[in-house]
Motif scaffolding. Structure first.
Motif, mmCIF file in Angstrom:
data_model
loop_
_atom_site.group_PDB
_atom_site.id
_atom_site.type_symbol
_atom_site.label_atom_id
_atom_site.label_comp_id
_atom_site.label_asym_id
_atom_site.label_seq_id
_atom_site.Cartn_x
_atom_site.Cartn_y
_atom_site.Cartn_z
ATOM 1 N N PRO A 41 -61.495 13.545 -1.402
ATOM 2 C CA PRO A 41 -61.832 12.115 -0.760
ATOM 3 C C PRO A 41 -60.897 11.933 0.693
ATOM 4 O O PRO A 41 -59.768 12.234 0.491
ATOM 5 N N PRO A 42 -61.859 11.777 1.581
ATOM 6 C CA PRO A 42 -61.242 11.769 3.063
ATOM 7 C C PRO A 42 -60.157 10.630 3.416
ATOM 8 O O PRO A 42 -58.994 11.019 4.128
ATOM 9 N N LEU A 43 -60.047 9.552 2.773
ATOM 10 C CA LEU A 43 -59.282 8.637 3.193
ATOM 11 C C LEU A 43 -58.294 8.240 2.075
ATOM 12 O O LEU A 43 -58.233 7.072 1.618
ATOM 13 N N LEU A 76 -67.410 13.640 5.881
ATOM 14 C CA LEU A 76 -66.361 13.405 5.353
ATOM 15 C C LEU A 76 -65.031 14.305 5.867
ATOM 16 O O LEU A 76 -63.937 13.824 5.825
ATOM 17 N N ILE A 77 -65.504 15.302 6.515
ATOM 18 C CA ILE A 77 -64.407 16.140 7.331
ATOM 19 C C ILE A 77 -63.894 15.612 8.433
ATOM 20 O O ILE A 77 -62.818 15.232 8.619
ATOM 21 N N PHE A 78 -64.923 14.794 9.213
ATOM 22 C CA PHE A 78 -64.603 13.931 10.351
ATOM 23 C C PHE A 78 -63.484 12.702 9.646
ATOM 24 O O PHE A 78 -62.570 12.448 10.422
ATOM 25 N N LEU A 79 -64.014 12.044 8.719
ATOM 26 C CA LEU A 79 -63.271 10.868 8.261
ATOM 27 C C LEU A 79 -61.872 11.411 7.749
ATOM 28 O O LEU A 79 -60.819 10.507 7.925
ATOM 29 N N ALA A 80 -61.732 12.636 7.369
ATOM 30 C CA ALA A 80 -60.486 13.119 6.988
ATOM 31 C C ALA A 80 -59.310 13.361 7.981
ATOM 32 O O ALA A 80 -58.082 13.167 7.635
ATOM 33 N N ASN A 81 -59.947 13.102 9.242
ATOM 34 C CA ASN A 81 -58.774 12.862 10.243
ATOM 35 C C ASN A 81 -58.224 11.594 10.392
ATOM 36 O O ASN A 81 -57.054 11.539 11.099
ATOM 37 N N TRP A 133 -64.229 6.153 -4.027
ATOM 38 C CA TRP A 133 -63.981 7.559 -4.230
ATOM 39 C C TRP A 133 -63.537 8.042 -2.535
ATOM 40 O O TRP A 133 -62.660 9.046 -2.414
ATOM 41 N N ILE A 134 -64.275 7.463 -1.665
ATOM 42 C CA ILE A 134 -63.788 7.791 -0.270
ATOM 43 C C ILE A 134 -62.552 7.533 -0.183
ATOM 44 O O ILE A 134 -61.621 8.178 0.619
ATOM 45 N N ILE A 175 -71.839 8.177 -1.420
ATOM 46 C CA ILE A 175 -71.797 9.601 -1.396
ATOM 47 C C ILE A 175 -72.484 10.344 -2.773
ATOM 48 O O ILE A 175 -72.029 10.120 -3.673
ATOM 49 N N PRO A 176 -73.275 11.361 -2.736
ATOM 50 C CA PRO A 176 -73.780 12.191 -3.675
ATOM 51 C C PRO A 176 -72.652 12.938 -4.667
ATOM 52 O O PRO A 176 -71.730 13.239 -4.096
#
Length: 572
Positions: A403-405, A369-374, A432-433, A393-394
């Motif tokens: 939520p990253p995106l 999720l930290i990577f997707l937040a980029n 949620w993502i 996602i749990p």
């Protein structure tokens, strides 16, 4: 007269010009072309003057016919040599037989006399560990008319003549499973000034490749499966556009391509790559495509380039990635691990992220999720995974991370294997993502699509899920949902999911469809509908399920839903 000619069985094909008959026969292998030559004298004459001979891969399957068929090949070439017919293309695959050197020599002598233009010659390698590749006849190097040459399973030795190679017209050269040395490469650079494509695959005996400035027309170079002792690549072709290198198990001591100022595409796959190699990227002003695949030794990437538009990073062991690419259009990343990423790219970028893990835990999900937040500020994002488990996602991770995106409008997800989770679980996790989507799509048996239509949020609709955040999720302002390619059961499950999450029920479900209707909509979701207690909601859902199982149409289904809600109200 037309009817009379049809009754007589007129052969209209044989009346075609010989050029058209040659074109038809050129698509056939020799064994089939010879059958066509027996149809009539016209076809036989066209066959004997055909300039394209393709013997296919099955011409020498039966060992009993090896000797007669090699003699037949010599006979076909002799006919064309007698009539001064230029061989436009010649495709031959010979089985392993070490005593064929004389036959091969005679065959190449005939090909030289016929001024062959495209030659594809393959000798199947034997299983004997002491097998030695047959030596390529020297007279082939005298063919000045040769344009395309593919050699497989032979040893190339230069003739003692000066110059040893006279391929003045050669523009395409494929060498596969061959033995050669650096003298041959030097001769190519000196005498093949029209060479445009050079491909070397599974070669032996060569330790270095140096392609000089004399190859001014060279456009594409491919190297793959180089020997362990191979340690130098030095290319100075000024107009080289495409360079691809695969499966170099050795560590190159020299990798120099800085003179290739016209290079637009660079692919490095399954190689020992160092950070210093990537310094060449900044020296290539026209480089638009960079692919780094299975470069396990590469840990750090630091690229600054205004020309790169397509960047692919697949299955590398990256720790840190820093990209200053203001004109990047496509970014593709695939791995089970996630590096620290600093990305400078335009808002129009469409990232494609593929990931998988056999045993994902909370730490793995956090890194994902930290990577997707980029990529949160890019409008369209594509995610891909083998299974749907990793996309769910749990809850404990959702509670601890944002939520990253949250800024993405369009999200597309690809699953390679069959889905295990329900469509509601998948949609819930993806929402949620990326909680502010206009379009959500993912593959199951077909491409399933959800389109969301929103209205302006009001203070009365404030929900506790996003009170501490600067943005609002889909629950605050969802007005309408349109579904495509969902089954009737999935549509009902998603309808219940959206109504439950909004805390509302509707008076109607508009456009509910089953097998014969590809899409449906939930219609307008009212912002001020009557709330009901949980037992009554379950009863209403139960009645909807009965209507669906009885195969009622949309009108009947809506009527049962309304009647059911009246009953629910009385029970309440």
């Amino acid at each position: 007269m037309m009817r009379r000619r049809r009754r007589c069985g007129a052969d209209r094909i044989s009346e075609l010009p010989e050029e058209i008959l040659h074109h038809i026969l050129s698509f056939l292998e020799v064994k089939d072309g010879e059958v066509m030559g027996e149809v009539s004298t016209t076809w036989n004459r066209a066959w004997n003057s055909l300039s394209s001979l393709n013997f296919g891969n099955s011409y020498f399957l039966n060992r009993l016919y090896w000797r007669p068929r090699i003699n037949h090949i010599t006979h076909l070439l002799a006919i064309r040599q007698t009539h001064n017919i230029c061989i436009q293309s010649f495709h031959l695959r010979l089985p392993y037989w070490p005593i064929w050197n004389l036959e091969i020599q005679n065959m190449f002598t005939a090909l030289v006399a016929c001024n062959v233009k495209a030659l594809h010659f393959t000798m199947n390698t034997g299983k004997d560990p002491d097998y030695r590749y047959p030596t390529l006849p020297h007279n082939i190097f005298d063919v000045k008319s040769l344009n395309v040459l593919l050699l497989r399973g032979c040893e190339i030795e230069l003739p003692p003549s000066n110059p040893p190679i006279k391929f003045s017209s050669l523009h395409t050269l494929y060498l596969q499973f061959v033995v050669l040395d650096h003298l041959f490469i030097q001769a190519l650079s000196t005498n093949c000034c029209n060479l445009q494509l050079l491909s070397l695959h599974c070669f032996e005996g060569l330790t270095t490749i140096q392609l000089g400035e004399t190859l001014s027309k060279l456009k594409k170079v491919e190297f793959s499966a180089c020997p362990p002792e191979f340690d130098e690549v030095d290319i100075r072709a000024p107009n080289l556009v495409d360079l691809e290198m695969y499966q170099l198990t050795s560590h190159l001591k020299v990798f120099n391509i800085t003179a290739c100022k016209a290079l637009t595409s660079l692919l490095l796959s399954d190689m020992i790559v160092t950070e210093k190699w990537l310094e060449h990227v900044s020296c290539l002003p026209e480089l638009q495509r960079l692919h780094l695949i299975k470069c396990k030794t590469l840990n750090t990437i630091d690229i600054s380039s205004v020309s790169i538009q397509h960047l692919v990073l697949h299955d590398c062991s990256l720790i840190t990635v820093k990209l200053d690419t203001p004109n990047l259009k496509c970014f593709s990343y695939r791995s089970s691990s996630f590096p620290t990423l600093k990305l400078k790219a335009p808002a129009s970028l469409q990232p494609k992220i593929a990931f998988d893990s056999k045993s994902p835990d909370s730490d793995w999900y956090s890194k994902l999720l930290i990577f997707l937040a980029n990529f949160s500020h890019y409008r369209a994002v594509e995610l891909s995974s083998e299974n749907d488990e990793v996309i769910i996602i749990p809850n404990d991770v959702r509670e601890s991370l944002v939520p990253p995106l949250y800024g993405t409008d369009r999200l597309h997800v690809k699953f390679q294997n069959k889905l295990k989770y329900s469509v509601v679980d998948i949609v819930d996790s993806l929402l949620w993502i990326s909680p502010q989507l206009d379009t959500l799509s993912f593959h199951q048996a077909d491409l399933k699509t959800l389109k969301f239509i929103y209205e302006d949020a009001s203070d009365e609709d404030e929900k506790p899920c996003c009170t501490s955040l600067t943005w609002k999720c889909w629950r605050h302002k969802l007005k309408q949902v349109e579904m495509q390619n969902f089954t009737c059961m999935e549509q009902q499950e998603l309808s219940n999911y959206f109504f439950t999450n909004l805390g509302l029920i509707t008076d109607e479900v508009v456009g509910a469809s089953c097998e014969n209707e590809p899409s449906s909509g939930l219609g307008n979701l009212p912002r001020r509908s009557k709330r009901v207690r949980l037992p009554n909601q379950k009863l209403a859902n139960y009645i909807c399920g009965i209507a669906k199982r009885r195969g009622r149409g949309s009108t009947g289904l809506n009527r049962i839903i309304r009647v059911g809600r009246v009953a629910v109200g009385k029970v309440g």
